[in-house]
Design a protein around this motif. Structure first.
Motif, mmCIF file in Angstrom:
data_model
loop_
_atom_site.group_PDB
_atom_site.id
_atom_site.type_symbol
_atom_site.label_atom_id
_atom_site.label_comp_id
_atom_site.label_asym_id
_atom_site.label_seq_id
_atom_site.Cartn_x
_atom_site.Cartn_y
_atom_site.Cartn_z
ATOM 1 N N ALA A 77 26.672 44.297 31.253
ATOM 2 C CA ALA A 77 27.806 45.257 31.104
ATOM 3 C C ALA A 77 29.166 44.884 31.544
ATOM 4 O O ALA A 77 30.094 45.445 31.160
ATOM 5 N N GLN A 78 29.279 43.952 32.396
ATOM 6 C CA GLN A 78 30.715 43.429 32.888
ATOM 7 C C GLN A 78 31.849 43.336 32.004
ATOM 8 O O GLN A 78 32.734 44.025 31.884
ATOM 9 N N ALA A 124 34.604 37.029 32.663
ATOM 10 C CA ALA A 124 33.758 37.399 33.769
ATOM 11 C C ALA A 124 32.880 36.147 34.083
ATOM 12 O O ALA A 124 32.561 36.176 35.304
ATOM 13 N N GLY A 125 32.561 35.488 33.085
ATOM 14 C CA GLY A 125 31.625 34.175 33.593
ATOM 15 C C GLY A 125 32.088 33.350 34.556
ATOM 16 O O GLY A 125 31.648 32.778 35.438
ATOM 17 N N LEU A 126 33.479 33.167 34.138
ATOM 18 C CA LEU A 126 34.112 32.187 35.368
ATOM 19 C C LEU A 126 34.188 32.640 36.867
ATOM 20 O O LEU A 126 33.921 31.920 37.624
ATOM 21 N N VAL A 127 34.684 34.090 36.618
ATOM 22 C CA VAL A 127 34.685 34.697 37.960
ATOM 23 C C VAL A 127 33.299 34.721 38.812
ATOM 24 O O VAL A 127 33.266 34.120 39.868
ATOM 25 N N CYS A 128 32.298 35.163 38.150
ATOM 26 C CA CYS A 128 31.144 35.489 38.595
ATOM 27 C C CYS A 128 30.672 34.067 38.989
ATOM 28 O O CYS A 128 30.012 33.847 40.079
ATOM 29 N N GLY A 129 30.636 32.940 38.303
ATOM 30 C CA GLY A 129 30.304 31.640 38.539
ATOM 31 C C GLY A 129 31.035 30.939 39.805
ATOM 32 O O GLY A 129 30.513 30.573 40.625
ATOM 33 N N LEU A 177 29.042 30.096 43.305
ATOM 34 C CA LEU A 177 29.391 28.760 43.817
ATOM 35 C C LEU A 177 29.663 28.643 45.391
ATOM 36 O O LEU A 177 29.169 27.602 46.020
ATOM 37 N N VAL A 178 30.562 29.471 45.675
ATOM 38 C CA VAL A 178 31.339 29.246 47.035
ATOM 39 C C VAL A 178 30.952 30.438 47.936
ATOM 40 O O VAL A 178 30.946 30.379 49.083
ATOM 41 N N VAL A 179 30.320 31.619 47.576
ATOM 42 C CA VAL A 179 29.660 32.398 48.450
ATOM 43 C C VAL A 179 28.387 32.471 48.765
ATOM 44 O O VAL A 179 27.423 32.374 47.715
ATOM 45 N N PRO A 180 27.621 32.402 49.787
ATOM 46 C CA PRO A 180 26.353 32.390 50.301
ATOM 47 C C PRO A 180 25.636 33.494 49.493
ATOM 48 O O PRO A 180 26.002 34.567 49.268
#
Length: 367
Positions: free
Chosen positions: A129-130, A163-168, A172-175
């Motif tokens: 949906a994003q 959306a894919g780049l931001v979510c990826g 990658l960086v947030v636990p």
């Protein structure tokens, strides 16, 4: 269920412990941890515009699948607690470890394979949906128009890539533990926004409604966090809770229901507004207050970023800003649009004037 032992169920409801474990606080805390499993139902609602006969099929799909998932989840939890005492259940791989201890390695392998296959499916479903939401935001001028470019097949390609780049990057960086709290907290916050939108749509005197809603949300959030996070919450909770109730009464008395003579009555079916939306909002803030401070802090940063985007871009480019009056906006969105691309729309000339200056013609090759 064949491995269920009744003695494991004789302990009844576990007494509360420190840090919210067990007891009713544990139940509420657990509620905030399972929102990721129900996000798919929200995804269905976000895609309602692409559904055939949504008024009939959407409620049927939501109710039937929600009941099926809830019942199967409760049966699975009953089976796990029946196999293993609750204090011995492995926190990371409960079913597999329980089956291994029961001498059923084949069942443990099935559950592990299921978890591996299920996780990417859930992630992809949550991701569906994003891009569509970004498409609608771009159409309304709240995000750059490029995020709403559609391919010949009708897919928002640019929005999907963004959306894919931001979510990826976040993955990658947030636990993951923090992401889990952000997802739960974000879902609850979006529910509160929906509740507020319903009240705004149903009540007249919009300025008073907005002020009272903001004050009610602040009071409800303060009540919830004081009750959950302080050592002596009784008197502050009574004061803040009373203030929340008083604001709901003021909202009901001074902001009467708006009469829309030109809108079918079926469009506005929602019982006991603003009582039910405000009660749901208070419950959602109570659940948000159960989350960890890092999760709340991460979500706060996300909200601040959204506000910055609105102030820098959306405030100047939104439809409501570009339209001279509310009547012009309603007329523009009321079926007079004959072509649209992202937020750029062309409109028929009519006796009421030409609004094509608001919406440049779409680029060649894009529907």
């Amino acid at each position: 269920l064949t491995q269920l032992k009744m003695k494991n169920l004789e302990n009844g409801f576990p007494p509360p412990r420190n840090h919210g474990a067990y007891g009713w606080n544990g139940v509420v805390l657990g509620t905030t941890k399972v929102f990721l499993g129900y996000i798919g139902f929200d995804e269905v609602c976000c895609l309602a515009a692409e559904t055939k006969n949504p008024r009939k099929t959407l409620p049927l799909a939501l109710v039937s699948t929600l009941v099926a998932v809830a019942v199967s989840s409760m049966v699975a939890c009953l089976a796990l607690v029946g196999m293993e005492p609750y204090w011995n259940i492995d926190r990371t791989d409960g079913f597999a470890v329980a089956f291994q201890q029961r001498g059923m390695p084949w069942a443990a392998q099935i559950t592990e394979i299921g978890e591996v296959l299920n996780l990417p499916i859930v992630v992809l479903i949550c991701f569906v949906a994003q891009p569509r939401i970004q498409l609608l935001l771009a159409r309304d001028g709240l995000l750059p128009a490029k995020l709403g470019v559609l391919t010949e097949q009708g897919n928002p390609k640019n929005s999907l890539i963004a959306a894919g780049l931001v979510c990826g990057l976040f993955a990658l960086v947030v636990p993951f533990a923090a992401l889990n709290d952000v997802v739960g907290c974000g879902a609850l916050l979006s529910f509160n926004i929906c509740n507020a939108s319903l009240v705004m749509a149903r009540r007249c005197r919009k300025n008073y409604t907005a002020i009272l809603l903001f004050a009610f949300n602040a009071a409800a959030a303060a009540t919830s966090f004081v009750a959950q996070k302080t050592a002596h919450p009784v008197i502050p909770v009574i004061v803040l809770g009373g203030l929340s109730v008083a604001l709901v009464v003021l909202l009901y008395v001074f902001c009467p229901e708006n009469e829309h003579a030109d809108i079918p009555a079926a469009t506005w079916h929602a019982p006991l507004v603003p009582l039910i939306p405000c009660a749901a909002t208070l419950l959602n803030w109570w659940l948000i207050a159960q989350l960890t401070w890092p999760g709340v802090a991460h979500l706060s940063g996300w909200v601040v970023a959204a506000c910055v985007i609105w102030y820098v871009f959306g405030r100047k480019n939104s439809l409501m800003t570009r339209c001279a009056s509310q009547e012009e906006l309603v007329q523009l969105l009321d079926g007079d649009v004959i072509g649209e691309w992202v937020g750029y729309r062309t409109r028929r000339n009519s006796s009421q004037g030409n609004l094509t200056h608001l919406y440049p013609p779409p680029p060649v090759g894009n529907p």
